[in-house]
Design a protein around this motif. Sequence first.
Motif, PDB file in Angstrom:
ATOM      1  N   GLU A 146       0.848  -1.202   0.000  1.00 11.99           N
ATOM      2  CA  GLU A 146       0.000   0.000   0.000  1.00 11.99           C
ATOM      3  C   GLU A 146       0.880   1.247   0.000  1.00 11.99           C
ATOM      4  N   ALA A 147       1.960   1.252   0.738  1.00 12.12           N
ATOM      5  CA  ALA A 147       2.886   2.388   0.781  1.00 12.12           C
ATOM      6  C   ALA A 147       3.521   2.593  -0.586  1.00 12.12           C
ATOM      7  N   ILE A 148       3.922   1.492  -1.234  1.00 13.83           N
ATOM      8  CA  ILE A 148       4.525   1.577  -2.571  1.00 13.83           C
ATOM      9  C   ILE A 148       3.494   2.128  -3.546  1.00 13.83           C
ATOM     10  N   SER A 149       2.269   1.651  -3.442  1.00 19.52           N
ATOM     11  CA  SER A 149       1.200   2.117  -4.318  1.00 19.52           C
ATOM     12  C   SER A 149       0.962   3.615  -4.117  1.00 19.52           C
ATOM     13  N   THR A 150       0.940   4.056  -2.871  1.00 17.86           N
ATOM     14  CA  THR A 150       0.747   5.481  -2.568  1.00 17.86           C
ATOM     15  C   THR A 150       1.905   6.296  -3.127  1.00 17.86           C
ATOM     16  N   CYS A 151       3.116   5.781  -2.973  1.00 13.26           N
ATOM     17  CA  CYS A 151       4.307   6.474  -3.512  1.00 13.26           C
ATOM     18  C   CYS A 151       4.233   6.582  -5.025  1.00 13.26           C
ATOM     19  N   LEU A 152       3.822   5.481  -5.673  1.00 14.10           N
ATOM     20  CA  LEU A 152       3.722   5.490  -7.136  1.00 14.10           C
ATOM     21  C   LEU A 152       2.653   6.478  -7.597  1.00 14.10           C
ATOM     22  N   GLU A 153       1.523   6.490  -6.864  1.00  9.53           N
ATOM     23  CA  GLU A 153       0.475   7.464  -7.212  1.00  9.53           C
ATOM     24  C   GLU A 153       0.989   8.879  -7.013  1.00  9.53           C
ATOM     25  N   SER A 154       1.680   9.093  -5.915  1.00 14.55           N
ATOM     26  CA  SER A 154       2.222  10.406  -5.604  1.00 14.55           C
ATOM     27  C   SER A 154       3.258  10.815  -6.661  1.00 14.55           C
ATOM     28  N   GLU A 155       4.089   9.870  -7.062  1.00 10.79           N
ATOM     29  CA  GLU A 155       5.099  10.129  -8.099  1.00 10.79           C
ATOM     30  C   GLU A 155       4.429  10.443  -9.421  1.00 10.79           C
ATOM     31  N   SER A 156       3.373   9.717  -9.729  1.00  7.34           N
ATOM     32  CA  SER A 156       2.624   9.953 -10.963  1.00  7.34           C
ATOM     33  C   SER A 156       1.989  11.342 -10.936  1.00  7.34           C
ATOM     34  N   GLU A 157       1.429  11.711  -9.781  1.00  2.88           N
ATOM     35  CA  GLU A 157       0.805  13.039  -9.620  1.00  2.88           C
ATOM     36  C   GLU A 157       1.872  14.127  -9.771  1.00  2.88           C
ATOM     37  N   ASN A 158       3.033  13.899  -9.153  1.00  3.50           N
ATOM     38  CA  ASN A 158       4.141  14.853  -9.272  1.00  3.50           C
ATOM     39  C   ASN A 158       4.582  14.988 -10.727  1.00  3.50           C
TER      40      ASN A 158
END
Length: 115
Positions: A4-16
Amino acid sequence: LLSEAISTCLESESENSRCVSALHEEACRAEESLKEEVDVESNMLHILETRLTEESKAAERTRANLSWQQQQETAAQQKVMVRQASAAQEEEDLLADESEIQIMLQSELVVADGP
């Protein structure tokens, strides 16, 4: 939890990444807009410089024309003064001649009346 943390990071990276792309696009549009404004201002400056040059040349021609007219007026005034002086001298000469003629006529009258 890690996933879940990796998924959140990937979403955050995608948003960035999307934000960076959007900012980059906005920066490119702003740069293009500024280039267009600079081109417009540059063209206007060129037009104004051209007008200023033309007006400077027109002003110089006007000054030259005024100078020429003043020279012509001065020359005309000098001619008038010379003619006036000449006319005054001629009038003086005529008066002197008239005076001499009157003296001669009076002398001839005196001689003609004789004793």
